[in-house]
Design an enzyme around this catalytic site. Structure first.
Site, mmCIF file in Angstrom:
data_model
loop_
_atom_site.group_PDB
_atom_site.id
_atom_site.type_symbol
_atom_site.label_atom_id
_atom_site.label_comp_id
_atom_site.label_asym_id
_atom_site.label_seq_id
_atom_site.Cartn_x
_atom_site.Cartn_y
_atom_site.Cartn_z
ATOM 1 N N LYS A 81 1.004 -1.324 0.018
ATOM 2 C CA LYS A 81 0.003 -0.132 0.170
ATOM 3 C C LYS A 81 0.904 1.431 0.092
ATOM 4 O O LYS A 81 0.309 2.289 -0.199
ATOM 5 C CB LYS A 81 -1.014 -0.036 1.183
ATOM 6 C CG LYS A 81 -0.304 0.003 2.621
ATOM 7 C CD LYS A 81 -1.419 0.092 3.615
ATOM 8 C CE LYS A 81 -0.927 0.242 5.122
ATOM 9 N NZ LYS A 81 -0.294 1.378 5.330
ATOM 10 N N ASP A 82 2.337 1.130 0.261
ATOM 11 C CA ASP A 82 2.875 2.298 0.357
ATOM 12 C C ASP A 82 3.567 2.660 -1.284
ATOM 13 O O ASP A 82 4.051 3.620 -1.380
ATOM 14 C CB ASP A 82 4.215 1.910 1.126
ATOM 15 C CG ASP A 82 3.874 2.124 2.807
ATOM 16 O OD1 ASP A 82 2.640 2.617 2.885
ATOM 17 O OD2 ASP A 82 4.435 1.659 3.471
ATOM 18 N N ARG A 129 -8.171 8.436 4.239
ATOM 19 C CA ARG A 129 -9.130 7.377 3.685
ATOM 20 C C ARG A 129 -9.919 6.719 5.270
ATOM 21 O O ARG A 129 -11.376 6.769 5.008
ATOM 22 C CB ARG A 129 -8.390 6.073 3.182
ATOM 23 C CG ARG A 129 -9.113 4.861 3.129
ATOM 24 C CD ARG A 129 -8.232 3.668 2.502
ATOM 25 N NE ARG A 129 -7.279 3.439 3.682
ATOM 26 C CZ ARG A 129 -7.479 2.345 4.607
ATOM 27 N NH1 ARG A 129 -8.818 2.359 4.975
ATOM 28 N NH2 ARG A 129 -6.769 2.257 5.568
ATOM 29 N N ARG A 130 -9.258 6.506 6.081
ATOM 30 C CA ARG A 130 -10.043 6.079 7.404
ATOM 31 C C ARG A 130 -10.944 7.396 7.970
ATOM 32 O O ARG A 130 -11.838 6.803 8.422
ATOM 33 C CB ARG A 130 -9.071 5.442 8.446
ATOM 34 C CG ARG A 130 -8.273 4.485 7.912
ATOM 35 C CD ARG A 130 -6.985 3.810 9.188
ATOM 36 N NE ARG A 130 -6.331 2.614 8.696
ATOM 37 C CZ ARG A 130 -5.207 2.431 8.851
ATOM 38 N NH1 ARG A 130 -4.458 3.177 9.516
ATOM 39 N NH2 ARG A 130 -4.671 1.204 8.799
ATOM 40 N N ARG A 151 0.632 10.424 13.915
ATOM 41 C CA ARG A 151 1.677 9.986 13.357
ATOM 42 C C ARG A 151 2.515 8.965 14.285
ATOM 43 O O ARG A 151 1.963 8.886 15.287
ATOM 44 C CB ARG A 151 2.614 10.958 13.087
ATOM 45 C CG ARG A 151 2.368 11.726 11.566
ATOM 46 C CD ARG A 151 2.661 10.850 10.318
ATOM 47 N NE ARG A 151 3.807 9.968 10.177
ATOM 48 C CZ ARG A 151 5.002 10.451 9.738
ATOM 49 N NH1 ARG A 151 5.052 11.650 9.116
ATOM 50 N NH2 ARG A 151 5.756 9.603 9.467
ATOM 51 N N ARG A 157 1.187 4.853 18.717
ATOM 52 C CA ARG A 157 -0.362 5.108 18.448
ATOM 53 C C ARG A 157 -0.872 4.498 19.456
ATOM 54 O O ARG A 157 -1.967 5.138 20.146
ATOM 55 C CB ARG A 157 -0.543 4.152 17.131
ATOM 56 C CG ARG A 157 0.121 5.522 15.810
ATOM 57 C CD ARG A 157 -0.204 4.796 14.445
ATOM 58 N NE ARG A 157 0.313 5.541 13.635
ATOM 59 C CZ ARG A 157 -0.072 6.056 12.393
ATOM 60 N NH1 ARG A 157 -1.228 5.872 12.117
ATOM 61 N NH2 ARG A 157 0.664 6.819 11.540
ATOM 62 N N CYS A 244 -0.953 7.714 -2.797
ATOM 63 C CA CYS A 244 -1.142 6.890 -1.751
ATOM 64 C C CYS A 244 -1.941 7.518 -0.701
ATOM 65 O O CYS A 244 -2.529 6.905 0.331
ATOM 66 C CB CYS A 244 0.037 6.320 -1.333
ATOM 67 S SG CYS A 244 1.322 5.828 -2.716
#
Length: 319
Positions: A81-82, A129-130, A151, A157, A244
């Site tokens: 996905k990166d 997106r989330r 971040r 996180r 992305c």
């Protein structure tokens, strides 16, 4: 083939090292050669800016590709996905191994499920997106949630939750699984609630396009079903001309009749980060038998999404 150690380029994060270590073991098995990890620091690892402001997740890839081009490493492992959707001519995706669970998950205080979060709950994520999909779900179900841009690595996180700064954080199931921390998940988010990023849960093994023997060896790790699925997802992303870091979700499901996989369903979504406007469509057809067929499927769904106004929803970025 030589018995000299192969050099695998990897980011330095714990997650990158964990997944690269797993690939190194698999490559060593198929080649009979030792594999050594070469740790490379990328701009995305050292910058504290939000990804959308520094060029999206492609900032994690450039340094690894530069090391490949200079011959400092023999191959590199990326989270698929990166990867930017444009492939450099001098590099090839030699293998896309079997995909992990592509879903997003939450880690919440008090082991709460997503739908049990209290009014005003603060949910951390660095992904537009989330944010877009969580806010859209909250709007449509009368929930009062606040998405907070963050971040940092997995430890950072999750610490936001343990320290009480946030009620929950959203992470990828695949990353937690590869770190051996899947038991910390308090809820798996349904695909119907949050579509993952194109390619989420899959790894990409990349090497020089002129290294035929290594391409053949790495190809032993390729999973054709995973490759065709992520090719369709990334084609959708490319056709939307979205980077992305854009608020685009996509997932290609392989549908089976008994033991026989005979259809593929591609779903795509794009929305404003506040969740006020969304375009979400899907298409189902025979499993593409070629790379070009998978690319065409992604382009076709993207064209339908653009016809419904998707382009106007992608200018937003997380601040």
């Amino acid at each position: 083939m030589s018995t000299k150690a192969l050099r695998l380029g990897t980011r330095r994060s714990r997650l990158a090292m964990a997944q690269s270590g797993q690939v190194a073991d698999a490559v060593s098995q198929v080649t009979g050669r030792p594999v050594e990890l070469v740790e490379i620091t990328t701009y995305g690892d050292v910058s504290r800016e939000h990804l959308a402001q520094i060029g999206g997740t492609g900032v994690f890839v450039t340094a690894l590709r530069d090391a490949l081009a200079r011959g400092e490493v023999d191959f590199a492992v990326h989270s698929l996905k990166d990867l930017p959707t444009t492939q450099p001519e001098d590099l090839v995706l030699a293998a896309v191994p079997v995909r992990e669970d592509p879903r997003d998950v939450i880690v919440a205080r008090d082991a709460l499920k997503f739908t049990d979060l209290p009014r005003g709950a603060r949910i951390g994520t660095g992904s537009p997106r989330r944010m877009a999909q969580l806010n859209a779900y909250a709007r449509s179900h009368g929930l009062d949630l606040e998405t907070v841009p963050i971040r940092g690595n997995v430890d950072t996180r999750i610490r936001y939750v343990h320290d009480g700064e946030l009620d929950a954080v959203v992470l990828a199931a695949a990353g937690l699984s590869r770190l051996g921390r899947i038991d910390e998940v308090t809820d798996f988010l349904s695909i119907d609630t949050v579509l993952p990023a194109p390619g989420q849960g899959a790894l990409a093994i990349e090497c020089a396009a002129d290294n035929a023997s290594l391409i053949a060896a790495l190809g032993e790790l390729d999973d054709p079903f995973t490759r065709v699925a992520v090719t369709a997802e990334r084609s959708l992303l490319a056709a939307l001309e979205a980077g992305c870091s854009a608020p685009v979700g996509a997932l290609a499901d392989l549908l089976a009749d008994g033991q026989i996989v005979n259809e593929m369903r591609l779903r795509g979504v794009v929305g404003t980060t506040d969740g006020s406007r969304m375009v979400q469509l899907s298409t189902t057809g025979p499993v593409p038998e070629t790379h070009d067929g998978a690319m065409a499927l992604g382009r076709e769904l993207a064209a339908e999404m653009l016809a419904q106004g998707a382009a106007g929803l992608m200018g937003e970025r997380a601040l």
